[in-house]
Design a protein around this motif. Structure first.
Motif: not given
Lengths: 307, 361
Positions: A40, A43, A81, A90-91, A93-95, A97-99, A101-102, A104, A227
């Motif tokens: 995910x 972006x 990732x 690791x999960x 989905x969460x990772x 999203x983390x990618x 955020x990192x 951005x 996205x």
């Protein structure tokens, strides 16, 4: 409103340009998902590609180097990732999203000094004969190399997945990682390679935004393109040809709404600017209402050799 | 050779230890990043984590900010964590936060300049309903058509942002604002102002609601049958179906709770710290709350602590920007890294390292 001010030839030409970044990111993500990994972070990788490509192109004066650097940077970022999800389990989905955020944050940090600058952009190709065709020449054969490269990439991915042994193995890993593992294929290694490829593609897409499409660097400039690329993969039912259709469809919506805004259509500007997102939702609903066909069976499931 | 070996049960110790480890790793790598940016790493870390609380010069001003920033983060993260527990990924909290603010503020402004004690509760209710309604879009689409809630809820963030831009400059614009975008300022309208409850602490209604949400979420998740159903759906969806848990109801419940809480957070923000509906009153709390939820191990008490820590990085980040000239984006990256390191170290919760040769199977 003055619809006559919209030139159909230029419209098609600009659809091709505006679809290219999403197409690049989507085709890369499709390969990743075919291997059974849901990343995910498109972006985040796209925007990192956008800023790195822009910075390198400005500093070296070469947009080609910019594209290469963007692909490399995003691919390396995507490996973080990959390591997290494949090695540290690791999960996803969460990772992902983390990618995002990192990515951005990272892009905003790198891009600060480059705001408001102009970069060298890719020259339009001058294709002999084809480019001189009366209408089609302007429409289809007067773009920069990346437009054609993205189309070639779609064809290559299609052929790779359909006809090659490696493509078959990649699909096997995505459909049943346990079976692939039992046959002796290196599930983790194959997935890492797919993630790397997906990252490179997203980077190219991002760089196309900042070097050709806009061409400037502004913070958060991808504005959800990553996205939308993810949504296109779902829309395409994980098929290369449909990814192409999806990307050009969304490119079309984006360009059309911009043209309508410019032509002064009597529709609120906000509604027009949200139309790509609303149509994405609509398309997702239509596709899922039919039942999702073609999702790799192991999509998003973690793999550990012991279990 | 080092291998990962699955633990029969997740380790209790590591569940608590990983966030601490992640914070330390982030400080370490963040410090290296600050060094690259030409700032003394130790000073940067101290400015972010220590000065906002204990610096004699400005702690008096920054300490109340801790609750102001933590309130919305905790409120949103609590809602998100309930969904994440069930494997329902609402990542569009930012949109629900904006819609809550718009609906709540709009309901209040309809009564301007009336003066009644009922106005503020009405605004809270409408804020919650706004966020709830916005979250119901992905929920109902998922239940009815099986549409992916991740993508829909995220797309709706962009829709909400455009809507915010529209109402800030048209529908809710301050008629006395000389044409500038932005609504009336709630700070000048006592009936709708989310004022500090205890002066000098930063404690406002949003923070109070966040604390209540923490307690209610704890009760729901550990004492109530619905909480059990939510956890069961997340951990063993098949078992949940056999046990008669209605998956559609869980989707609606989880997205509804998180939407309503995010909407309330938006309303409290807009009537309190932000003061008015403006094009950019939202400051990404909806996204940061995702980090808070994971950092708090999806546990209400953990989220409370994680929310305070994340609020600290916001305040410390602003301070570092002011005092040391660290770019604001560095803090954003810092927060993202925190999530990354947490996810990386989380492997030790479910796996243990085993040294030595692989035994024959």
């Amino acid at each position: 409103m003055d619809l006559g001010s919209i030139n159909p030839i230029l419209l098609v030409a600009s659809i091709m340009v505006s679809a290219t970044p999403i197409l690049l990111a989507a085709i890369g993500e499709m390969v990743v998902e075919k291997s059974g990994v849901l990343n995910l972070g498109v972006e985040g990788m796209m925007i990192t590609g956008a800023v790195v490509g822009f910075a390198v192109a400005v500093n070296t004066g070469s947009p080609v180097l910019g594209f290469a650097a963007a692909a490399l940077a995003s691919a390396v970022l995507s490996l973080s990732f990959g390591v997290l999800t494949q090695v540290f389990l690791s999960n996803q989905v969460a990772t992902g999203l983390g990618l995002t955020l990192v990515g951005l944050g990272l892009s905003a940090l790198i891009g600060k000094p480059y705001e408001g600058m102009k970069s060298p952009t890719l020259p339009k190709l001058d294709i002999p004969l084809l480019g001189d065709l009366p209408v089609l020449g302007r429409m289809l054969f007067s773009h920069d190399i990346m437009v054609y490269l993205s189309l070639a990439l779609v064809a290559a991915v299609w052929a790779f997945l359909k006809f090659t042994r490696a493509g078959l193995i990649l699909r096997a890993v995505g459909e049943s990682h346990d079976a692939a593992h039992a046959l002796g294929y290196k599930v983790v290694r194959i997935r890492l390679m797919a993630i790397f490829f997906g990252g490179a593609c997203a980077g190219l897409g991002g760089a196309y935004l900042s070097l050709v499409r806009v061409p400037q660097w502004t913070e958060g400039m991808t504005a959800g393109a990553g996205w939308i690329a993810l949504a296109i993969v779902v829309f395409a039912s994980w098929r290369a040809g449909r990814v192409l259709i999806g990307a050009y469809l969304f490119g079309g919506v984006t360009v059309l709404q911009l043209n309508l805004q410019a032509a002064g259509a009597r529709v609120p500007v906000e509604l027009l600017s949200t139309s790509p997102y609303l149509i994405t939702i609509l398309v997702l609903v239509l596709i899922s209402a039919r039942g999702i066909h073609g999702a790799p069976a192991c999509l998003g499931r973690p793999f550990h050799a012991s279990s | 050779m080092i291998r990962l070996e699955k633990r029969p049960q997740p380790s209790q110790l590591w569940t608590v230890l990983t966030p601490v480890l992640a914070v330390l790793l982030t400080m370490l790598v963040g410090g290296i990043m600050f060094a690259f940016l030409g700032t003394d790493p130790l000073e940067a870390i101290r400015t972010i984590f220590w000065d906002p609380l204990f610096n004699p010069q400005f702690a008096g001003f920054t300490r109340p900010q801790l609750l102001v920033k933590a309130g919305p983060l905790i409120l949103i993260a609590i809602g998100l964590s309930i969904g994440f527990r069930a494997g329902i990924w609402n990542i569009g909290a930012e949109g629900q936060y904006i819609m809550g603010a718009i609906c709540g503020a709009g309901a209040g402004l309809a009564f301007y300049p009336a003066d009644s004690v009922l106005i503020f509760p009405l605004m809270i209710l409408c804020g919650a309903l706004g966020g709830f309604a916005w979250a119901m879009i992905p929920a109902l689409l998922k239940v009815r058509f099986g549409t992916n809630e991740i993508l829909v809820s995220l797309m709706l963030v962009y829709v909400a942002e455009n809507l915010l831009a529209s109402v800030a400059s048209n529908l809710l614009r301050n008629p006395e604002g000389m044409g500038f975008p932005g609504s009336r300022n709630f700070k000048q309208w006592p009936a709708a102002h989310n004022a500090e409850l205890i002066s000098g602490t930063g404690m406002h209604w949003g923070v109070a609601f966040a604390f209540i949400a923490v307690i209610l979420a704890y009760v729901l998740m550990s004492r109530h049958i619905q909480g059990f159903n939510i956890r069961l759906t997340g951990e063993a969806p098949r078992a949940a179906r056999f046990a008669g848990v209605n998956p559609a109801r869980i989707v609606i419940l989880c997205l509804g709770i998180s939407g309503a809480l995010a909407g309330m957070a938006g309303l409290f923000e807009v009537t309190g710290p932000a003061g008015q509906i403006s094009i950019d009153f939202n400051s990404g709390y909806g996204f940061t709350a995702i980090i808070v939820a994971f950092l708090g191990r999806l546990h209400p008490v953990g989220i409370l602590l994680a929310g305070l820590l994340m609020a600290l990085t916001y305040i410390g980040g602003e301070l570092a920007q002011l005092m040391l000239g660290v770019p604001g984006a560095a803090i954003q990256l810092f927060q993202g890294m925190l999530l990354f390191f947490l996810l990386a170290t989380d492997v030790f919760t479910n796996f243990r390292l085993s040294l030595g040769r692989k035994e024959p199977a």
